[in-house]
Design a protein around this motif. Structure first.
Motif, mmCIF file in Angstrom:
data_model
loop_
_atom_site.group_PDB
_atom_site.id
_atom_site.type_symbol
_atom_site.label_atom_id
_atom_site.label_comp_id
_atom_site.label_asym_id
_atom_site.label_seq_id
_atom_site.Cartn_x
_atom_site.Cartn_y
_atom_site.Cartn_z
ATOM 1 N N LEU A 196 -18.859 2.382 10.670
ATOM 2 C CA LEU A 196 -18.134 3.409 11.418
ATOM 3 C C LEU A 196 -16.841 3.822 10.752
ATOM 4 O O LEU A 196 -16.366 4.938 10.953
ATOM 5 N N VAL A 197 -16.251 2.919 9.960
ATOM 6 C CA VAL A 197 -14.964 3.194 9.317
ATOM 7 C C VAL A 197 -14.975 2.612 7.910
ATOM 8 O O VAL A 197 -15.493 1.518 7.685
ATOM 9 N N GLU A 198 -14.396 3.359 6.987
ATOM 10 C CA GLU A 198 -14.175 2.855 5.631
ATOM 11 C C GLU A 198 -12.762 3.247 5.236
ATOM 12 O O GLU A 198 -12.314 4.352 5.545
ATOM 13 N N ILE B 94 0.855 -1.189 0.000
ATOM 14 C CA ILE B 94 0.000 0.000 0.000
ATOM 15 C C ILE B 94 0.888 1.235 0.000
ATOM 16 O O ILE B 94 1.808 1.354 0.804
ATOM 17 N N VAL B 95 0.614 2.162 -0.922
ATOM 18 C CA VAL B 95 1.407 3.395 -0.996
ATOM 19 C C VAL B 95 0.636 4.607 -0.499
ATOM 20 O O VAL B 95 1.225 5.610 -0.109
ATOM 21 N N LYS B 96 -0.710 4.519 -0.477
ATOM 22 C CA LYS B 96 -1.530 5.633 0.004
ATOM 23 C C LYS B 96 -2.864 5.079 0.476
ATOM 24 O O LYS B 96 -3.444 4.214 -0.173
ATOM 25 N N SER B 97 -3.327 5.558 1.596
ATOM 26 C CA SER B 97 -4.655 5.163 2.060
ATOM 27 C C SER B 97 -5.401 6.374 2.603
ATOM 28 O O SER B 97 -4.802 7.348 3.048
ATOM 29 N N THR B 98 -6.702 6.278 2.524
ATOM 30 C CA THR B 98 -7.579 7.289 3.110
ATOM 31 C C THR B 98 -8.533 6.566 4.041
ATOM 32 O O THR B 98 -9.178 5.593 3.648
ATOM 33 N N VAL B 99 -8.592 7.025 5.276
ATOM 34 C CA VAL B 99 -9.477 6.443 6.282
ATOM 35 C C VAL B 99 -10.631 7.419 6.485
ATOM 36 O O VAL B 99 -10.416 8.585 6.803
ATOM 37 N N PHE B 100 -11.840 6.935 6.254
ATOM 38 C CA PHE B 100 -13.040 7.723 6.503
ATOM 39 C C PHE B 100 -13.627 7.200 7.808
ATOM 40 O O PHE B 100 -13.864 6.004 7.953
ATOM 41 N N VAL C 222 -16.426 11.907 8.565
ATOM 42 C CA VAL C 222 -17.561 12.081 7.660
ATOM 43 C C VAL C 222 -18.861 11.942 8.428
ATOM 44 O O VAL C 222 -18.915 11.317 9.486
ATOM 45 N N ALA C 223 -19.918 12.514 7.873
ATOM 46 C CA ALA C 223 -21.208 12.477 8.562
ATOM 47 C C ALA C 223 -21.849 11.097 8.501
ATOM 48 O O ALA C 223 -22.473 10.652 9.469
ATOM 49 N N ARG C 224 -21.685 10.423 7.365
ATOM 50 C CA ARG C 224 -22.333 9.120 7.223
ATOM 51 C C ARG C 224 -21.593 8.294 6.178
ATOM 52 O O ARG C 224 -21.132 8.820 5.187
ATOM 53 N N LEU C 225 -21.506 7.002 6.436
ATOM 54 C CA LEU C 225 -20.874 6.072 5.509
ATOM 55 C C LEU C 225 -21.910 5.066 5.025
ATOM 56 O O LEU C 225 -22.924 4.847 5.689
ATOM 57 N N ALA D 77 -8.048 7.114 17.861
ATOM 58 C CA ALA D 77 -6.989 6.368 18.558
ATOM 59 C C ALA D 77 -7.165 4.861 18.385
ATOM 60 O O ALA D 77 -6.192 4.142 18.131
ATOM 61 N N VAL D 78 -8.389 4.379 18.497
ATOM 62 C CA VAL D 78 -8.652 2.944 18.330
ATOM 63 C C VAL D 78 -8.398 2.525 16.884
ATOM 64 O O VAL D 78 -7.729 1.524 16.619
ATOM 65 N N VAL D 79 -8.920 3.298 15.936
ATOM 66 C CA VAL D 79 -8.710 2.998 14.518
ATOM 67 C C VAL D 79 -7.218 3.027 14.194
ATOM 68 O O VAL D 79 -6.704 2.147 13.512
ATOM 69 N N ASN D 80 -6.522 4.013 14.689
ATOM 70 C CA ASN D 80 -5.093 4.149 14.434
ATOM 71 C C ASN D 80 -4.309 2.954 14.982
ATOM 72 O O ASN D 80 -3.383 2.454 14.340
#
Length: 70
Positions: free
Chosen positions: A59-61, A15-21, A51-54, A29-32
């Protein structure tokens, strides 16, 4: 995500780049911690956006760009 990367002949280490929504930045902190544990020593470029809604009210994308092995 692991299965998608494998199907594309790639891996977490590629993986060279990621975006966490994330729905709530208070969960960062938990996601990290989970993200860091799963990626091990790999340190791809990353951004995290609240984000407001996924879709499906998750909870995470996470989206990522990864290289593939030939």
């Amino acid at each position: 995500m692991d299965e998608v990367l494998k199907a594309a002949n790639s891996s977490f280490g590629q993986i060279v780049k990621s975006t966490v929504f994330i729905k709530n930045m208070n969960d960062f902190a938990v996601v990290n911690e989970v993200y860091g544990r799963r990626l091990g020593g790999a340190l791809p470029a990353r951004s995290c956006v609240e984000v407001a809604r996924l879709p499906k009210d998750v909870l995470v994308e996470i989206e990522c760009i990864a290289t593939v092995s030939k």
